[in-house]
Write a protein that holds these residues in place. Structure first.
Motif, short mmCIF file in Angstrom:
data_model
loop_
_atom_site.label_atom_id
_atom_site.label_comp_id
_atom_site.label_asym_id
_atom_site.label_seq_id
_atom_site.Cartn_x
_atom_site.Cartn_y
_atom_site.Cartn_z
N UNK A 225 -64.56 -73.06 13.48
CA UNK A 225 -65.88 -72.31 13.98
C UNK A 225 -66.13 -72.37 15.50
N UNK A 226 -67.22 -71.28 15.86
CA UNK A 226 -67.75 -71.65 17.01
C UNK A 226 -66.76 -70.04 17.69
N UNK A 227 -66.02 -69.57 17.12
CA UNK A 227 -64.98 -68.81 17.81
C UNK A 227 -65.95 -67.20 17.31
N UNK A 228 -65.77 -66.74 18.96
CA UNK A 228 -65.88 -65.51 18.91
C UNK A 228 -66.34 -63.94 17.80
N UNK A 229 -67.33 -63.46 18.31
CA UNK A 229 -67.40 -62.13 17.02
C UNK A 229 -67.63 -60.86 17.93
N UNK A 230 -66.66 -60.01 17.54
CA UNK A 230 -66.58 -59.39 18.22
C UNK A 230 -66.70 -57.90 17.08
N UNK A 231 -67.42 -56.73 17.64
CA UNK A 231 -67.63 -55.10 17.12
C UNK A 231 -67.16 -54.30 18.48
N UNK A 232 -66.07 -54.26 18.83
CA UNK A 232 -64.95 -53.74 20.00
C UNK A 232 -65.01 -54.67 21.09
N UNK A 233 -65.68 -53.91 22.00
CA UNK A 233 -65.83 -55.53 23.45
C UNK A 233 -67.31 -55.91 23.30
N UNK A 234 -68.19 -56.09 22.48
CA UNK A 234 -68.80 -56.38 22.42
C UNK A 234 -69.46 -58.09 21.07
N UNK A 235 -69.79 -59.19 22.13
CA UNK A 235 -69.97 -60.05 21.71
C UNK A 235 -71.22 -59.91 20.22
N UNK A 236 -71.03 -60.23 19.37
CA UNK A 236 -72.25 -60.09 18.86
C UNK A 236 -72.36 -61.63 18.05
N UNK A 237 -71.73 -62.38 17.90
CA UNK A 237 -72.26 -63.65 17.19
C UNK A 237 -71.01 -64.92 17.25
N UNK A 238 -70.93 -65.46 16.60
CA UNK A 238 -69.91 -67.01 16.71
C UNK A 238 -70.19 -67.20 14.95
N UNK A 239 -68.35 -67.78 14.77
CA UNK A 239 -68.10 -68.10 13.72
C UNK A 239 -68.98 -69.90 13.27
N UNK A 240 -68.53 -69.89 12.10
CA UNK A 240 -69.38 -70.91 11.46
C UNK A 240 -68.44 -71.63 10.59
N UNK A 241 -68.99 -72.61 9.83
CA UNK A 241 -68.23 -72.62 8.46
C UNK A 241 -67.62 -71.78 7.37
N UNK A 242 -66.51 -71.66 7.00
CA UNK A 242 -65.47 -70.70 6.15
C UNK A 242 -64.69 -71.57 5.10
N UNK A 243 -64.45 -71.69 3.75
CA UNK A 243 -64.27 -71.64 2.80
C UNK A 243 -63.43 -70.65 1.58
N UNK A 244 -61.84 -70.51 1.88
CA UNK A 244 -61.18 -69.86 0.83
C UNK A 244 -61.41 -68.19 1.98
N UNK A 245 -61.79 -67.32 1.02
CA UNK A 245 -62.54 -65.97 1.37
C UNK A 245 -63.99 -65.78 2.20
#
Length: 276
Positions: A225-245
Motif C-alpha cells: 500500500x502506498x506504492x506509486x502507480x506509473x503510466x510510462x514516466x507519469x505518476x498517476x496514483x498509488x496502490x492501496x490494499x490487495x488480495x490475491x490478484x
C-alpha cells in the motif's frame, strides 16, 4: 456464509436525547433515517471537505430511558482522536460519547445468505455487521463455522471495490468522492448541512472529481500500500490494499484514461495493473 471477527475495529457509542440530531449536523450520512437493521457508511470531514474519520453507523440494540443510541464502528486506533473531535462539537448538546470497545466487538458476516446483524449499506453483497459482547465472541464464532479471518474479509471487500480508510485513502487528505463514498452510499446529498458539505456538494454537482479508488487486477507480485502507480514516466496514483490478484488503487482519472487510450500499461514496481 463466512464470519470474520474484525479485531482491528472498535465501537464509539453516542447516546442521549439529542444523539441523532447531534450527529446529523456533523457527518455525511443521514442519521435521522438510520434503521435498526442498517449499518450505514459515513464520515466526519474537515471544513475543507476531507475525510478525518470514516465509520459504519448502527443503532444500539439496548435503549436507555426510551432513547436510542448510535454506535460508530470505526478503526480502533482512531477512536481517541474521534472522541476528542466529537467532544469539540458537543457544546451543550445532550449527548454522551464513550468508547465501548472493551465491552463489545464487531463481526462481519458475508459470502452467502445472512439472517443476523445490520446490513452493510456500502454494497448489496457486503453482508452484515454483528455487534456482540466481547467476552462472548470466542464462543460465538464456532456457531458461524469458525473465524474466516480478517484477510478473507479484506479479499471480499476488495473484490467488491470497497475501500478501507488508512489503507486505500489517507485520512486528512482524501475527499469523499475520491474514496467512492458518493457511489457506495456514504454521502446523503439531500440531508442538509454537515461539516464540509459545501465542498462535497460542489464536487458532486460540478463533476470536479479528479481521483478515485478503482479496482485493478494484478499481473505479478502484490505491491505494498502506498506504492506509486506509473503510466510510462507519469505518476498517476498509488496502490492501496490487495488480495490475491485483485487490488484497489487511488488513481488520477484523466491520466488513467489517457494511458488506456494510448495502450500504455500501468505498473507499480514490477507489477502490471489492469483496470476493471
Amino acid at each position: 456464509m463466512k464470519a470474520s471477527h474484525l479485531s482491528g475495529r472498535g465501537l464509539v457509542r453516542v447516546g442521549g436525547a439529542e444523539a441523532r440530531a447531534f450527529l446529523q449536523g456533523l457527518v455525511t450520512g443521514n442519521v435521522l433515517t438510520l434503521g435498526a437493521d442498517e449499518a450505514r457508511w459515513a464520515a466526519l470531514l474537515t471544513p475543507q471537505g476531507k475525510i478525518l474519520f470514516d465509520f459504519l453507523m448502527m443503532v444500539a440494540k439496548s435503549e436507555i430511558n426510551g432513547q436510542d443510541a448510535i454506535l460508530l464502528d470505526v478503526k480502533h486506533e482512531k477512536i481517541p482522536e474521534l472522541i476528542k473531535r466529537l467532544s469539540m462539537y458537543k457544546l451543550r448538546a445532550k449527548v454522551d460519547i464513550a468508547d465501548v470497545s472493551d465491552r463489545f466487538g464487531v463481526i462481519a458476516l458475508y459470502g452467502g445468505p445472512v439472517a443476523e446483524g445490520a446490513r452493510d449499506g456500502r454494497h448489496p453483497d457486503m453482508g452484515t455487521r454483528l455487534v456482540a459482547p466481547a467476552a462472548d465472541i470466542p464462543a460465538l464464532m464456532p456457531t458461524f463455522g469458525g473465524d474466516a479471518g480478517v484477510e478473507d474479509y479484506d479479499a471480499h471487500r476488495i473484490a467488491l471495490g470497497v475501500p478501507e480508510g488508512g489503507v486505500d485513502f489517507v485520512y486528512g487528505d482524501a475527499f469523499p468522492h475520491e474514496a467512492d463514498m458518493d457511489q457506495l452510499n456514504g454521502v446523503d446529498f439531500k440531508k442538509g448541512c454537515f461539516v464540509g458539505q459545501e465542498v462535497v456538494a460542489r464536487m458532486q454537482y460540478r463533476g470536479l472529481t479528479r481521483n478515485r479508488v478503482m479496482k485493478v487486477f494484478l499481473e505479478g507480485a502484490r505491491p505494498t500500500p502506498g506504492a506509486v502507480v506509473m503510466a510510462g514516466d507519469i505518476r498517476i496514483g498509488v496502490m492501496g490494499s490487495s488480495a490475491g490478484a485483485r487490488g484497489l488503487a487511488l488513481l488520477r482519472l484523466d491520466r488513467a484514461e489517457e494511458a488506456a487510450q494510448a495502450g500504455q500499461a500501468l505498473v507499480s514496481g514490477e507489477t502490471r495493473l489492469r483496470l476493471t
